[in-house]
Design an enzyme around this catalytic site. Sequence first.
Site, short mmCIF file in Angstrom:
data_model
loop_
_atom_site.label_atom_id
_atom_site.label_comp_id
_atom_site.label_asym_id
_atom_site.label_seq_id
_atom_site.Cartn_x
_atom_site.Cartn_y
_atom_site.Cartn_z
N GLU A 116 0.81 -1.22 0.00
CA GLU A 116 0.00 0.00 0.00
C GLU A 116 0.84 1.27 0.00
OE1 GLU A 116 -0.82 -2.68 1.70
OE2 GLU A 116 -2.79 -3.17 0.87
N HIS B 36 -12.08 -4.94 7.86
CA HIS B 36 -12.69 -4.79 6.54
C HIS B 36 -14.02 -4.06 6.65
CE1 HIS B 36 -9.86 -8.12 5.77
NE2 HIS B 36 -10.00 -7.90 4.48
#
Lengths: 326, 326, 326, 326
Positions: free
Chosen positions: D60, D129
């Site tokens: 990321e 999530h």
Amino acid sequence: MTVPKEQLLDFYRKMVLVRRFEETVEEYSKKGYVPGFIHLGVGQEAAQVGAMASFQEGDYVLPDHRSHGVCLMVGTPVTEVLAEIFGKTTGCNKGRGGSMHIADFARGNVGNNAIQGSTLVTACGLAVASQIRRTGAVTFIFFGDGTVGRGEFHESLNLAGVWKLPIVYVLVNNGYAISTRATDAHPLEDLAEMGCAYNIPGVTVDGNDVEAVCAAVGEAAERARRGEGATIVELKTYRWQGHFSGDPASYRPEEEVRAWKERCPLKATRKKLIDRKWATAEEIAAIDAAVEKEIQEAVQFAVDSPTPTEKDAVAHVYVGREVAGK
Amino acid sequence: MTVPKEQLLDFYRKMVLVRRFEETVEEYSKKGYVPGFIHLGVGQEAAQVGAMASFQEGDYVLPDHRSHGVCLMVGTPVTEVLAEIFGKTTGCNKGRGGSMHIADFARGNVGNNAIQGSTLVTACGLAVASQIRRTGAVTFIFFGDGTVGRGEFHESLNLAGVWKLPIVYVLVNNGYAISTRATDAHPLEDLAEMGCAYNIPGVTVDGNDVEAVCAAVGEAAERARRGEGATIVELKTYRWQGHFSGDPASYRPEEEVRAWKERCPLKATRKKLIDRKWATAEEIAAIDAAVEKEIQEAVQFAVDSPTPTEKDAVAHVYVGREVAGK
Amino acid sequence: MRTITFKDALNEALHQEMARDDRVFVLGEDVARMGGDFGVTMGLLRKFGPDRVKDTPLSEAAILGVANGAAFCGLRPVAEIMFADFLTECYDQLVNNSAKAHYMFAGKVKCPIVVRTATGAGFRAAYHHSQNVEAWFMNVPGLTIVAPSTPYDAKGLLVGAIRDDNPILFLEHKMLYGTSGEVPEELYALPIGRAEVKRPGADVTIVASMKMVHHSLAVADELDREEEISCEVLDLRTLIPFDKETILESVARTGRVVLVNEAPKTGSLNAELAATIIEEAFDALKAPVQRVNALDCPVGFAPAIEDYVVPRPEDVARAVRAVVDY
Amino acid sequence: MRTITFKDALNEALHQEMARDDRVFVLGEDVARMGGDFGVTMGLLRKFGPDRVKDTPLSEAAILGVANGAAFCGLRPVAEIMFADFLTECYDQLVNNSAKAHYMFAGKVKCPIVVRTATGAGFRAAYHHSQNVEAWFMNVPGLTIVAPSTPYDAKGLLVGAIRDDNPILFLEHKMLYGTSGEVPEELYALPIGRAEVKRPGADVTIVASMKMVHHSLAVADELDREEEISCEVLDLRTLIPFDKETILESVARTGRVVLVNEAPKTGSLNAELAATIIEEAFDALKAPVQRVNALDCPVGFAPAIEDYVVPRPEDVARAVRAVVDY
Ligand SMILES: Cc1ncc(C[n+]2csc(CCOP(=O)(O)OP(=O)(O)O)c2C)c(N)n1
Ligand SMILES: Cc1ncc(C[n+]2csc(CCOP(=O)(O)OP(=O)(O)O)c2C)c(N)n1
Ligand SMILES: [Mg+2]
Ligand SMILES: [Mg+2]
């Protein structure tokens, strides 16, 4: 490497357990019993079972998102792992963690974190604790080829290298991170070689050969116990299903899947048992049947267990400080 | 490697410029002209000047916190760099960046970020841009031995390795990250070897030998321009002062400092010039004097320049959206 | 009573609590051999040895990983992140691991870590060494944020934080390290979660923390003297979860509120304080709550800009007059 | 008009804007070969080729690094971070690099990146999530946060975001991907920074975003029908900097405000909205502003817990009644 007869029989039983566990999770997921999405380890049983053969009482393990089998190998009852995945109060985390957050601290399973790579540095903390306390414990950290991309991989290995931390890096290379091929994400074929940057030995083995896995991880664990530091053990394997249950996995060729299914670790182990005359077809069938019974009992247990209620929602946000509900 | 006479003379002049620049910054810092803390590169002139010899128009460079010299080598006027460090509106970023944030986009200096390691991944973006546009530009990224510890080091090299990015990683190993010895922070002695994990060649050279630096970085830059990907060039050197100006640096032995000062890159280059009969003592003195004049003019400029005012404070927070002042 | 600096008070807290509790250990960049960038960990290495005082590589994520992992094993790590701005590099560990572990695993594990870090503006160090960061962590249930304003509080709160079973972000304003105050020699702990009335008053409630407490006290004295306005100054001490009772009790008496916080206005802690006060003391309010914050822009380099952007005593005074005159 | 899903609207925006502007390129994990974890980037690779549609490693920070660096060079990257929870892994890049570059370098560089990410609860995917993350970025001057609630807005705002010269965090609520609505076939851009009245009303102003807009609209219809309460529903669309004028205009008419946001209450965007309304519309308020938020705890796994913790329509209705009955 050849393990003794009893151990290979034990490995076989455990691999069948993991396989049937995963198939059962998938089945009940389709039936609507499993909240959320799940990552199945079908095809990776030899890696999980073989690696965990070296796990001893007092050791720590950090499973990853595709590690139901690893959680079982710690010794947590099948019932509790399945109930956790079903989101039931009888689960090992009271239904609060689910498939991606299964822990059992009493048995050394420190749990997964669904941020890939996060636990790579947690592993250093477990290892530092055992170093400070001189317990001789080893930390096993499971992670995939994709997760090698994360910065924490480097921070963890660099620290492990310079502090000689007792860690076994179990790098489960199943060739893919979701749709991305390991070879498209990293410039090396054998990712264990990355240990060269950290003065950490790396070894790559056939992750579908449970004896080879057991030997490689066993040696790494012994090194760690002797205070000689960390090792990367790369286990080359394959996941039969998609990334998560339901993923059609159209990003990979049928042919590749078929070839790997030929190399089924259970089938290979069954063949070894028969070839070495360590078990008859009947004895193997008996093992399968015993596992099946255990699985079905666990299913019954998980299905029958209660779900958490709303008042459970605000417990344990802080230690010793309450949070208001609605 | 031996560079031509004119180039070595040019290197010498530039190293004197960098040295005198740093000494001047320190002097004026002590006099109160420089806000904040500054990291001086005295002792590292050969690394900065030699590496930047391969920098061409259209290339990108990301200097680090100890990179005033690198900023000068891009071609930004000495006046503008000094004024920036003094926090004046005539600085290359209008006094808004200071010592740790000196950029000059028009000349390819994309600026530093005072979070160590951050620019390692920015470098990938510059390189991707030149790849997409097929400009042939090379990205030079300067960073220290300490910064190798950051996760971004890995994410950057992994990507550069797999995408064959045109980057030259200029790893300035001065032995320390603040008080922490490189050998206490990383398990390898020669950090360029870490390239092995990424299929990226690594080369370690004497960072105080400007010709060796120029050759190694030059080769790496050529590789990048040919589309063959990244290289790590490790330059072994030493910072004479503490981590920041004012740091007594009591964490390192006097003896070590003395030995490294013996290996002064300016002195070594002067000796080469004399030994090769490429310059007389008088010619060298003339160079020194010319630099001195440039420095003193820059000082005058920086001292005389205005400071930003309060109304500058809220400009440029967003493009095209105003932010309220007081 | 003896007068010592804020920095020495913190140092003494560490010395005494480490002597009392051998589960406590310290880690971070340059904390051992050098004693910390700000000197807070000075002398610990000599006293407690390398097992309990650890210099790490420049790897913030690994520092937090070690802290978390060791805390899960029952140790009580005190990690130093040199500047609060670098918390961005271990944000995942704090937000997704430390803060959630206890909840995620149904109370079966605790994460008693303290992350000490230097925060705040005024150091002339620009964008990446000057930020006030508490707002980045306000919306993260499970985390506790502590921020002392005096040497007395610094010592007691650090001890309290170490003994607390929750993950604690411990903010040390870098402009306070050199300030002095009375501090008992013996070991004591102050409770986490309690504000303190630093100055009683009748007309206006000022809620502040860290350096802003001192601005507020100065303004309160001046307004008392010159304009006969009586301000009560509350020092939050724990920013999250904050002491609602003490705030509401004061607001019920004064009906006028000024909130002072050094971060940019939009989305700072002051927003949450204002919203809470509105919700719970709407009818008691005689004037709109006034927020005193930095402007909505980064902390620039040039001193004129930095000084203008962050709250000045005159900004606090103006806000007090505004609620009085409403 | 044609009806398509939210996901397809986003996909169409990318297709059309990439065709129009060849500076736009897309990168992220599994965005190319697979077309994105949620299918938003489907078909782009085939249409625009690997130069402009890039699968990255699981890195990321590198993804953001590439975006930032390429943006500095004049390209317009659209990066996908698969789940918003993973922004923790590139928090530094966004906060310290993207957000500050324009300011830090005195307006000489722009960072026109869009970071698309799936946010929000309801997916049964637990802690890592399911989070609503906007509050983590509220106190970061320079960043813009956009969050559509309908397919029409999704397409127009994504195009608007790509054309905007500021770094934009673009939040896509994962429970909205499958929702449908009318969307013009032609390319259009909606302005960044403007809220929209999704339903006019006279008694109460409800301010919401993303999924909470739909909860609010449902409640508004019901209360209109059953209790004769007329609610105006404002959809923020841009969360930061938000459209103060539209909010204040509505509040001036209704005098009653309910804020609905899916993140935990403490320190959420609702806090800033409440504080702003108090400051600017104190005298117009007929009742304390009501905040409807998730409880102050992580998003748990078991469905009963998740559903209880996040705001439900009945929570919105209760808050509306509370401001009406005050
Ligand atoms: C930081 C982070 N980025 C992305 C993801 C989404 N994600 C979950 S699993 C996965 C792939 C992991 O690949 P690998 O490590 O090879 O494990 P495998 O799934 O093959 O077992 C990705 C990208 C995540 N969970 N965390
Ligand atoms: C992420 C981050 N961590 C820590 C620091 C504080 N810091 C600034 S420079 C430095 C040491 C850097 O060492 P090295 O990379 O070897 O460069 P040198 O200072 O030796 O030139 C440290 C720890 C920082 N700026 N950013
Ligand atoms: Mg994989
Ligand atoms: Mg160094």
